[in-house]
Design an enzyme around this catalytic site. Structure first.
Site, PDB file in Angstrom:
ATOM      1  N   ASP A  36      21.071  28.868 -10.732  1.00 56.35           N
ATOM      2  CA  ASP A  36      20.664  28.261  -9.463  1.00 56.35           C
ATOM      3  C   ASP A  36      19.380  27.508  -9.767  1.00 56.35           C
ATOM      4  OD1 ASP A  36      22.398  29.489  -7.409  1.00 56.35           O
ATOM      5  OD2 ASP A  36      21.652  31.274  -8.071  1.00 56.35           O
ATOM      6  N   HIS A  67      24.197  24.923  -9.938  1.00 58.25           N
ATOM      7  CA  HIS A  67      23.816  24.689  -8.475  1.00 58.25           C
ATOM      8  C   HIS A  67      22.746  24.103  -8.283  1.00 58.25           C
ATOM      9  CE1 HIS A  67      23.698  26.854  -4.409  1.00 58.25           C
ATOM     10  NE2 HIS A  67      23.807  25.843  -4.136  1.00 58.25           N
ATOM     11  N   GLY A 145      20.255  38.269  -3.030  1.00 58.69           N
ATOM     12  CA  GLY A 145      20.286  39.667  -2.310  1.00 58.69           C
ATOM     13  C   GLY A 145      20.207  39.620  -0.902  1.00 58.69           C
ATOM     14  N   ASP A 175      29.383  31.249  -2.053  1.00 61.15           N
ATOM     15  CA  ASP A 175      27.911  31.865  -2.722  1.00 61.15           C
ATOM     16  C   ASP A 175      27.275  32.631  -1.822  1.00 61.15           C
ATOM     17  OD1 ASP A 175      25.604  32.035  -4.542  1.00 61.15           O
ATOM     18  OD2 ASP A 175      25.449  29.798  -4.634  1.00 61.15           O
TER      19      ASP A 175
HETATM   20  C1  DX5 Z   1      21.215  31.612  -3.378  1.00 60.69           C
HETATM   21  C2  DX5 Z   1      21.938  31.339  -4.603  1.00 60.69           C
HETATM   22  C3  DX5 Z   1      22.797  32.430  -4.995  1.00 60.69           C
HETATM   23  C4  DX5 Z   1      22.296  33.487  -5.399  1.00 60.69           C
HETATM   24  C5  DX5 Z   1      23.343  34.691  -5.021  1.00 60.69           C
HETATM   25  O1  DX5 Z   1      20.293  30.607  -2.977  1.00 60.69           O
HETATM   26  O2  DX5 Z   1      22.617  30.091  -4.719  1.00 60.69           O
HETATM   27  O3  DX5 Z   1      23.728  31.887  -5.889  1.00 60.69           O
HETATM   28  O4  DX5 Z   1      22.133  33.852  -6.619  1.00 60.69           O
HETATM   29  O5  DX5 Z   1      23.004  35.946  -5.133  1.00 60.69           O
HETATM   30  P1  DX5 Z   1      23.515  37.077  -4.377  1.00 60.69           P
HETATM   31  O6  DX5 Z   1      24.984  37.379  -5.016  1.00 60.69           O
HETATM   32  O7  DX5 Z   1      22.626  38.423  -4.878  1.00 60.69           O
HETATM   33  O8  DX5 Z   1      23.422  37.038  -3.118  1.00 60.69           O
HETATM   34 ZN    ZN Z   2      24.047  29.588  -6.208  1.00 65.55          ZN
END
Ligand code: DX5
Ligand code: ZN
Length: 223
Positions: A36, A67, A145, A175
């Protein structure tokens, strides 16, 4: 379109002081490591750049799924293409999405377009035949989270319908807030790749957590 579910484990929820140790924990089970990239402008948080991705690439053979949550993704994309199998760029982050997607694919990297929760999937209609996947954000990008936004399910279904109607095979990645409570709904709606951060890395047994996400079989009968 994939016949079985894949998992992309987001190191946003890993130990920032020791990525290598956490990557090793999921190595045998995860299909991708999700990177990320946040710039403090496009999203209100700042994470890491390409040097961190390169360092992770050096310690694992798991493919990287990057990403880019940044303004001007054009400035960063080439570096991430060197180390990634998938590069996602946000629809909302560039004026020249078509050109950017071409640039990623020219490097033999899969080009995905990421959509914020407010961006309708129908806006992709004129570029959808040029891409390898769509990343549906099921939280507002910027933090791990967060709670899953239920309307994402509606978007996944509409995207799946669009894929069927146009006879294409691009992948649908989801995601944000994917965990024990939401994964079955996400798969049922039509996801191919599940990104998961907290559910995987904060669980006692990350491999078991990934296996659980992959245990629910998708219905491939209707495309
Ligand atoms: C949020 C990110 C996600 C995040 C997801 O901006 O793009 O990839 O890491 O984390 P969880 O699974 O904890 O929601
Ligand atoms: Zn992401």
């Amino acid at each position: 379109m994939l016949s079985s579910i894949e998992v992309s484990s987001s190191i946003l929820a890993a130990n920032f002081a020791n990525f290598e140790a956490d990557v090793k924990k999921v190595e045998g089970a995860t299909d991708y490591i999700h990177i990320d990239v946040m710039d403090g402008h496009f999203v209100p948080n700042l994470t890491f750049g390409v040097e961190v991705a390169r360092a992770i690439k050096r310690v694992t053979n798991v493919p990287l799924d990057s990403h880019l949550m940044v303004d001007c993704p054009e400035k960063l994309v080439d570096g991430f293409c060197e180390v990634s199998d998938i590069v996602s760029v946000h629809y909302e982050s560039t004026y020249h999405l078509h050109r950017l997607v071409q640039r990623i694919r020219e490097k033999d990297v899969k080009a995905f377009i990421a959509l914020n929760p407010h961006t309708p999937v129908e806006l992709l209609e004129d570029v959808i035949m040029e891409i390898d996947g769509v990343l549906i954000m099921s939280v507002n990008p910027g933090f791990g989270g967060q709670r899953f936004i239920p309307n994402a399910l509606n978007k996944i279904r509409r995207l799946k319908e669009l894929r069927k109607k146009s006879g294409l095979t691009f992948e649908i990645e989801v995601d944000g807030g994917v965990n024990e409570e939401t994964y079955q709904l996400v798969i049922k709606a039509g996801a191919d790749i599940l990104v998961s951060g907290n559910y995987v890395f904060k669980s006692e047994d990350p491999v078991k957590a990934i296996e659980k996400l992959k245990s629910y079989k998708k219905d491939i009968s209707e495309g």
